[in-house]
Design a protein around this motif. Structure first.
Motif, PDB file in Angstrom:
ATOM      1  N   ASN A 133       0.842  -1.197   0.000  1.00 17.53           N
ATOM      2  CA  ASN A 133       0.000   0.000   0.000  1.00 17.53           C
ATOM      3  C   ASN A 133       0.882   1.254   0.000  1.00 17.53           C
ATOM      4  N   HIS A 134       0.251   2.406  -0.148  1.00 20.10           N
ATOM      5  CA  HIS A 134       1.001   3.649  -0.323  1.00 20.10           C
ATOM      6  C   HIS A 134       1.963   3.908   0.830  1.00 20.10           C
ATOM      7  N   PHE A 135       1.504   3.705   2.065  1.00 17.92           N
ATOM      8  CA  PHE A 135       2.374   3.964   3.214  1.00 17.92           C
ATOM      9  C   PHE A 135       3.575   3.023   3.226  1.00 17.92           C
ATOM     10  N   LEU A 136       3.333   1.714   2.981  1.00 16.06           N
ATOM     11  CA  LEU A 136       4.432   0.756   3.028  1.00 16.06           C
ATOM     12  C   LEU A 136       5.400   0.943   1.860  1.00 16.06           C
ATOM     13  N   ARG A 137       4.903   1.401   0.701  1.00 16.78           N
ATOM     14  CA  ARG A 137       5.821   1.710  -0.408  1.00 16.78           C
ATOM     15  C   ARG A 137       6.726   2.871  -0.010  1.00 16.78           C
ATOM     16  N   TRP A 138       6.149   3.888   0.608  1.00 11.07           N
ATOM     17  CA  TRP A 138       6.939   5.034   1.069  1.00 11.07           C
ATOM     18  C   TRP A 138       7.950   4.600   2.129  1.00 11.07           C
ATOM     19  N   VAL A 143      13.496   3.091   4.035  1.00  9.50           N
ATOM     20  CA  VAL A 143      14.378   2.085   4.649  1.00  9.50           C
ATOM     21  C   VAL A 143      15.459   1.647   3.666  1.00  9.50           C
ATOM     22  N   TYR A 144      15.072   1.386   2.423  1.00  5.75           N
ATOM     23  CA  TYR A 144      16.026   0.899   1.435  1.00  5.75           C
ATOM     24  C   TYR A 144      17.043   1.980   1.068  1.00  5.75           C
ATOM     25  N   SER A 145      16.592   3.215   0.948  1.00  2.00           N
ATOM     26  CA  SER A 145      17.507   4.290   0.547  1.00  2.00           C
ATOM     27  C   SER A 145      18.548   4.589   1.618  1.00  2.00           C
ATOM     28  N   ARG A 146      18.244   4.264   2.882  1.00  2.00           N
ATOM     29  CA  ARG A 146      19.202   4.497   3.963  1.00  2.00           C
ATOM     30  C   ARG A 146      20.134   3.313   4.187  1.00  2.00           C
ATOM     31  N   SER A 147      19.922   2.232   3.453  1.00  2.00           N
ATOM     32  CA  SER A 147      20.832   1.090   3.548  1.00  2.00           C
ATOM     33  C   SER A 147      22.136   1.419   2.840  1.00  2.00           C
ATOM     34  N   LYS A 148      23.178   0.672   3.153  1.00  2.00           N
ATOM     35  CA  LYS A 148      24.464   0.875   2.484  1.00  2.00           C
ATOM     36  C   LYS A 148      24.392   0.468   1.019  1.00  2.00           C
ATOM     37  N   ALA A 149      23.491  -0.458   0.717  1.00  2.00           N
ATOM     38  CA  ALA A 149      23.280  -0.864  -0.670  1.00  2.00           C
ATOM     39  C   ALA A 149      22.002  -1.685  -0.766  1.00  2.00           C
ATOM     40  N   ILE A 150      21.339  -1.570  -1.925  1.00  2.00           N
ATOM     41  CA  ILE A 150      20.227  -2.446  -2.281  1.00  2.00           C
ATOM     42  C   ILE A 150      20.792  -3.420  -3.309  1.00  2.00           C
ATOM     43  N   PHE A 161      12.042  -1.498  -9.857  1.00  2.00           N
ATOM     44  CA  PHE A 161      11.861  -0.679  -8.663  1.00  2.00           C
ATOM     45  C   PHE A 161      11.388   0.723  -9.032  1.00  2.00           C
ATOM     46  N   ARG A 162      11.940   1.254 -10.083  1.00  2.00           N
ATOM     47  CA  ARG A 162      11.641   2.645 -10.437  1.00  2.00           C
ATOM     48  C   ARG A 162      10.298   2.840 -11.128  1.00  2.00           C
ATOM     49  N   LYS A 163       9.584   1.753 -11.364  1.00  2.00           N
ATOM     50  CA  LYS A 163       8.168   1.883 -11.730  1.00  2.00           C
ATOM     51  C   LYS A 163       7.389   2.472 -10.562  1.00  2.00           C
ATOM     52  N   ASN A 164       7.909   2.218  -9.384  1.00  2.00           N
ATOM     53  CA  ASN A 164       7.305   2.677  -8.136  1.00  2.00           C
ATOM     54  C   ASN A 164       7.767   4.114  -7.883  1.00  2.00           C
ATOM     55  N   LYS A 165       6.839   5.030  -7.840  1.00  2.00           N
ATOM     56  CA  LYS A 165       7.153   6.456  -7.683  1.00  2.00           C
ATOM     57  C   LYS A 165       8.039   6.715  -6.467  1.00  2.00           C
ATOM     58  N   SER A 166       7.832   5.960  -5.398  1.00  2.00           N
ATOM     59  CA  SER A 166       8.599   6.172  -4.173  1.00  2.00           C
ATOM     60  C   SER A 166      10.084   5.873  -4.354  1.00  2.00           C
ATOM     61  N   PHE A 167      10.429   5.032  -5.352  1.00  2.00           N
ATOM     62  CA  PHE A 167      11.812   4.597  -5.544  1.00  2.00           C
ATOM     63  C   PHE A 167      12.542   5.349  -6.661  1.00  2.00           C
ATOM     64  N   ARG A 168      11.890   6.300  -7.293  1.00  2.00           N
ATOM     65  CA  ARG A 168      12.510   6.934  -8.463  1.00  2.00           C
ATOM     66  C   ARG A 168      13.768   7.716  -8.119  1.00  2.00           C
ATOM     67  N   GLY A 169      13.877   8.214  -6.910  1.00  2.00           N
ATOM     68  CA  GLY A 169      15.069   8.955  -6.525  1.00  2.00           C
ATOM     69  C   GLY A 169      16.109   8.121  -5.814  1.00  2.00           C
ATOM     70  N   VAL A 170      15.852   6.813  -5.650  1.00  2.00           N
ATOM     71  CA  VAL A 170      16.777   5.933  -4.927  1.00  2.00           C
ATOM     72  C   VAL A 170      17.903   5.504  -5.870  1.00  2.00           C
ATOM     73  N   SER A 171      19.146   5.618  -5.403  1.00  2.00           N
ATOM     74  CA  SER A 171      20.282   5.374  -6.306  1.00  2.00           C
ATOM     75  C   SER A 171      21.309   4.373  -5.776  1.00  2.00           C
ATOM     76  N   ASN A 172      21.102   3.820  -4.599  1.00  2.00           N
ATOM     77  CA  ASN A 172      22.137   2.964  -3.984  1.00  2.00           C
ATOM     78  C   ASN A 172      21.983   1.486  -4.350  1.00  2.00           C
ATOM     79  N   PHE A 173      21.725   1.230  -5.634  1.00  2.00           N
ATOM     80  CA  PHE A 173      21.589  -0.152  -6.109  1.00  2.00           C
ATOM     81  C   PHE A 173      22.952  -0.752  -6.442  1.00  2.00           C
TER      82      PHE A 173
END
Length: 368
Positions: A133-138, A143-150, A161-173
């Motif tokens: 749901n929207h809250f858990l995606r956010w 949580v994932y963006s603050r990890s050392k790596a995904i 992942f980037r289909k999900n709007k919440s993950f579009r700015g996440v870069s630590n893959f």
């Protein structure tokens, strides 16, 4: 040996599956490197794969979880409390978690306690974080963006992942392919009295075994059976399908097999029929043991592993017709079958344990 550095690995369960095999092998690798290794399971877990004797396995909840809302709240509170107590006491140098539930619980705990952590997803995000749901995606994105790596096993999963709007700015893959599993020597004794086609995986709709059974029904070969190794929620449905198609004598659900190497080496061919994947371990396993393979060109993974017509055949996903044609072609063309079998074994070099776990080691040591 004095083991000063502590590594925690976390997953939902250690019962059979691709992610469970990878995390077990990873734990063994670091244990043999001199780390103190602990496996934390959200649920009761009897390990399906070999773990070094000195690796501790901790199950947070030992009874079967109930799905009612109040019970889920209670389990959530128990899980967080136990993780906080455990990690506060043990103070691991780093935590590595696999799959969404473990990633979220460990990520939240590590953020509270300021412990370095890495998360890893092993299957398509369309089946995991993108379905929340929207809250858990956010929350997942935070949580994932603050990890050392995904860590993901396939480049295509990053786009998923980037289909999900919440993950579009996440870069630590980080992309680290799954390694070839290490098996014991194959047995010379027959594991099955007739020739057989093999498929392996969790009995789940995602794996497309219903499609494979329908494709098998259309095959022209009557002296070959289909064996499917694995367990899961779809067993009853698949058993009913086999009964309805009058295939009980030729299609067998054989459960988990500890001697899979014998099945891979004795199979006429291996078929991956999945609707979706992350990076299919079973395909890597089959190829490493020289099994000619047909795989659906699903998201994600098979196209990263198979070069069509050279080390295997890729076919359109969700197509009984194309799956049947590729199986028929492989069984009918011994020259093609031998070529694919020989080329498939080159994966032992590209996906060796040494190459893969060296990448994990470098990643983890950079953050301890």
């Amino acid at each position: 040996m004095v083991r000063k550095r502590k590594l925690f690995f976390a997953i939902n369960t250690l019962n059979g599956g691709g992610a469970e095999r990878v995390i077990s092998n990873l734990g063994n690798y670091f244990y043999n490197k001199g780390f103190r290794v602990t496996m934390v399971c959200l649920n009761e877990a009897k390990p399906a794969y070999y773990l070094e004797q000195g690796i501790e396995v901790i199950s947070l909840v030992r009874n079967v979880r109930r799905e009612q809302f109040l019970f889920r709240l209670w389990y959530g509170g128990v899980t967080l409390f136990k993780l906080l107590r455990l990690l506060s006491k043990e103070k691991p140098d780093c935590v590595v978690s696999f799959m969404t539930s473990a990633n979220l619980w460990m990520g939240l705990t590590c953020n509270i306690l300021s412990i370095p952590y890495l998360v890893s997803e092993r299957i398509t995000p369309d089946y995991t974080v993108n379905q929340l749901n929207h809250f858990l995606r956010w929350l997942s994105a935070k949580v994932y963006s603050r990890s050392k790596a995904i860590v993901v096993p396939s480049k295509g999963m990053i786009d998923g992942f980037r289909k999900n709007k919440s993950f579009r700015g996440v870069s630590n893959f980080e992309v680290i392919n799954n390694p070839v599993s290490q098996f014991g020597s194959a047995c010379v004794n027959s594991v099955y009295p007739r020739k057989f086609i093999l498929s392996v995986g969790r009995l789940d709709r995602q794996k497309g075994f219903d499609l494979l059974i329908k494709a098998f029904k259309t095959l022209q070969f009557q002296d070959v059976d289909l064996l499917i190794s694995g367990e899961g929620a779809e067993r009853k449905n698949l058993e009913s399908q086999i009964e309805d198609l009058k295939l009980k004598d030729r299609v067998k659900l054989i459960g988990h097999q500890k001697n899979l190497q014998d099945y891979y080496t004795q199979a006429e061919m291996f078929v991956l029929s999945s609707r979706n994947e992350g990076y299919p371990n079973v395909l890597v396993e089959a190829m490493s043991l020289g099994c000619a393979c047909v795989a659906t060109d699903c998201e994600f993974g098979p196209a990263d592993i198979i070069e069509n017509e050279k080390n295997g055949l890729l076919v359109k996903a969700n197509s009984i017709k194309y799956l049947s044609e590729a199986i028929n072609r492989t069984m009918s063309d011994p020259v093609l079958k031998i070529k694919m079998s020989e080329n498939a074994q080159l994966i032992n070099q590209t996906n060796s344990l040494e190459n893969t776990f060296a990448k994990w080691e470098k990643l983890i040591l950079n953050h301890i």
